[in-house]
Design an enzyme around this catalytic site. Structure first.
Site, short mmCIF file in Angstrom:
data_model
loop_
_atom_site.label_atom_id
_atom_site.label_comp_id
_atom_site.label_asym_id
_atom_site.label_seq_id
_atom_site.Cartn_x
_atom_site.Cartn_y
_atom_site.Cartn_z
N PHE A 77 28.20 -70.57 19.36
CA PHE A 77 28.15 -72.03 19.12
C PHE A 77 27.69 -72.80 20.36
CE2 PHE A 77 31.62 -70.70 16.21
CZ PHE A 77 31.18 -71.27 15.03
N LYS B 89 24.08 -80.69 22.06
CA LYS B 89 23.78 -81.08 20.68
C LYS B 89 23.44 -82.54 20.46
CE LYS B 89 28.55 -81.92 19.44
NZ LYS B 89 29.63 -81.81 18.52
N SER C 213 21.01 -75.37 12.41
CA SER C 213 21.15 -76.70 11.81
C SER C 213 20.07 -76.91 10.76
CB SER C 213 21.00 -77.74 12.92
OG SER C 213 20.73 -79.01 12.38
N TYR D 229 16.33 -81.05 20.53
CA TYR D 229 17.53 -80.34 20.09
C TYR D 229 17.20 -79.44 18.88
CZ TYR D 229 21.61 -79.59 17.17
OH TYR D 229 22.54 -79.00 16.36
N LYS E 68 16.91 -75.05 18.10
CA LYS E 68 17.44 -74.26 16.98
C LYS E 68 16.32 -73.45 16.33
CE LYS E 68 21.65 -75.56 17.51
NZ LYS E 68 22.65 -74.62 18.07
N ARG F 76 18.37 -96.99 11.44
CA ARG F 76 18.39 -96.38 12.77
C ARG F 76 17.09 -95.61 12.96
NH1 ARG F 76 23.26 -92.28 14.25
NH2 ARG F 76 22.29 -91.02 12.62
C1 UD1 Z 1 23.27 -86.25 13.02
C2 UD1 Z 1 22.48 -85.63 14.12
C3 UD1 Z 1 22.28 -84.15 13.87
C4 UD1 Z 1 23.58 -83.43 13.52
C5 UD1 Z 1 24.24 -84.17 12.38
C6 UD1 Z 1 25.58 -83.58 12.01
C7 UD1 Z 1 20.98 -87.37 14.94
C8 UD1 Z 1 19.61 -87.96 14.84
N1 UD1 Z 1 21.21 -86.31 14.17
O1 UD1 Z 1 22.50 -86.28 11.83
O2 UD1 Z 1 21.79 -83.56 15.04
O3 UD1 Z 1 23.30 -82.10 13.14
O4 UD1 Z 1 24.46 -85.52 12.77
O5 UD1 Z 1 26.51 -83.74 13.01
O6 UD1 Z 1 21.83 -87.82 15.67
N2 UD1 Z 1 25.21 -93.90 9.93
C9 UD1 Z 1 25.53 -95.24 9.82
N3 UD1 Z 1 26.26 -95.81 10.80
C10 UD1 Z 1 26.72 -95.11 11.89
C11 UD1 Z 1 26.40 -93.73 11.99
C12 UD1 Z 1 25.64 -93.16 11.00
O7 UD1 Z 1 25.13 -95.90 8.86
O8 UD1 Z 1 27.37 -95.70 12.76
C13 UD1 Z 1 24.41 -93.26 8.87
C14 UD1 Z 1 23.12 -92.66 9.36
O9 UD1 Z 1 22.08 -93.58 9.34
C15 UD1 Z 1 22.92 -91.52 8.37
C16 UD1 Z 1 24.35 -91.10 8.00
O10 UD1 Z 1 25.17 -92.20 8.36
O11 UD1 Z 1 22.29 -91.97 7.23
C17 UD1 Z 1 24.81 -89.88 8.74
O12 UD1 Z 1 24.60 -90.08 10.11
P1 UD1 Z 1 25.09 -89.02 11.22
O13 UD1 Z 1 26.54 -88.72 11.02
O14 UD1 Z 1 24.68 -89.54 12.55
O15 UD1 Z 1 24.32 -87.70 10.81
P2 UD1 Z 1 22.74 -87.39 10.76
O16 UD1 Z 1 21.95 -88.58 11.13
O17 UD1 Z 1 22.45 -86.76 9.46
#
Ligand code: UD1
Length: 336
Positions: free
Chosen positions: A81, A85, A125, A150, A154, A295
């Site tokens: 692991f 990240k 991932s 990142y 992977k 974002r």
């Molecule tokens: C992120 C990481 C990825 C990681 C995955 C799981 C990035 C670009 N990618 O992906 O490396 O494998 O998490 O841990 O950082 N959201 C909001 N408000 C927030 C935070 C998130 O609306 O404050 C939304 C995002 O726009 C997205 C969803 O929630 O649509 C999930 O976001 P997030 O938890 O950051 O995961 P990923 O973007 O999928």
């Protein structure tokens, strides 16, 4: 008793995997350099399972330290692991990411070769697919260019493992995770984000706990049921268990190729608003949130087709989204 090395075993997914390994009768030895974890996790694992795993504070890109560890320990399998990240940070400092994530991987594989260790599970991932052209993603979905350094570590990491397995006749499985969330049901281990959380669920729980004022929902103009983006959220304990069945597939020689990869997700996508609603339902808390701009770098939608893992690994997630959010909340309450 088989001795399993878990690198990054004090991290979020690593610690939950250590617990499940111990529950399944494995002798676990952890390597972690505490760069994104704390030693208290070791005590918390011990308090869940009743057995303290052996622990070594080693930096895996210190080749001499890695060599000396393998000289002194008889290891039967490795679950790897340990890696940086943070997507944004990887774009600002690519060499640190390539050095840390790939250097340490090469050293581990060299020691596997040297010490005749045959079984390796790699933490990968869904980002290794790049931006998918078709959903849901199966293992046959073509891999596009990685969207970040990142994610590239992977993609390249999987290639390094595949080439080594072929050349040295070793066996490995890469697990491509979707979005891991939740915490152990005991609330003794969980996710410990560094500073302001970037991920949705820790941001939700910290907002509910009053540490953050308001959750910002990034965009409601996507082409989805409620306009917010879709992800496949998987409970970290279900994810941890996927590592156990993958390891056992290798020990039992059930693998169909030297190198295999599996999607580990639920197969069900949820929008951000659905996650908020599920959180409120599971915890009885009302969340303060508002919609804001998209974002940068986010994609609209991604979720797994986990059929291959269901059929080949006989693995299926058991915990619901609500359960994961409830567990994340129980964990959060113990932090504040
Ligand atoms: C992120 C990481 C990825 C990681 C995955 C799981 C990035 C670009 N990618 O992906 O490396 O494998 O998490 O841990 O950082 N959201 C909001 N408000 C927030 C935070 C998130 O609306 O404050 C939304 C995002 O726009 C997205 C969803 O929630 O649509 C999930 O976001 P997030 O938890 O950051 O995961 P990923 O973007 O999928």
């Amino acid at each position: 008793m088989k001795k399993i090395l878990v690198t990054g075993g004090l991290g979020f997914i690593g610690s939950h995997t250590v617990v499940e390994l111990q529950k399944n009768g494995y002798n676990v030895v952890i390597i972690d350099n505490l760069s994104n974890s704390t030693l208290s996790v070791l005590d918390n694992i011990t308090s869940i399972t009743g057995t303290k795993p052996e622990f070594h504070n080693i930096d895996l890109h210190n080749k001499k330290a890695v060599q000396s560890f393998f000289k002194q320990n008889n290891i039967n399998g490795i679950i790897h692991f340990a890696a940086y990240k943070a997507v944004g940070e990887s774009m600002d400092n690519p060499l640190a990411y390539y050095e840390n994530n790939l250097g340490s991987l090469v050293y581990l594989l060299q020691e596997m070769k040297e010490h005749k260790i045959d079984h390796f599970i790699f933490s990968s991932s869904c980002m290794a697919y790049g931006t998918p052209e078709k959903l849901p993603i199966t293992e046959k979905t073509p891999t596009n260019k990685a969207a970040s350094v990142y994610a590239n570590t992977k993609q390249i990491g999987e290639e390094i493992i595949q080439d080594s397995c072929k050349a040295y006749n070793k066996n490995a499985i890469a697990l491509r995770y979707f979005n891991p969330i939740g915490a152990h049901e005991s609330a003794k281990i969980g996710e410990l984000p560094n500073g302001v959380p970037q991920n949705l669920v820790p941001f939700i729980t910290q907002t509910a706990a009053g540490i953050r004022e308001q959750l910002l929902v990034f965009g409601n103009d996507y082409d989805t049921i409620d306009g917010t983006a879709i992800r496949d959220y998987i409970h970290v304990v279900d994810l941890a268990n996927a590592h156990i069945v993958a390891l056992e597939r290798l020990f039992n020689k059930k693998n169909k190729a030297n190198f295999e990869l599996f999607n580990i997700g639920t197969g069900k996508g949820s929008t951000v608003l659905e996650v908020i609603e599920a959180f409120e339902k599971a915890t009885g808390k009302t969340l303060n949130y508002k919609i804001t701009e998209r974002r940068s770098g986010d994609i609209q939608e991604i979720y797994a087709d986990p059929t291959l893992a269901n059929n080949e690994l006989k693995w299926k997630p058991e915990k619901s989204l609500e359960q994961a959010l409830f567990d994340a909340w129980q964990w959060q309450k113990k932090q504040s």
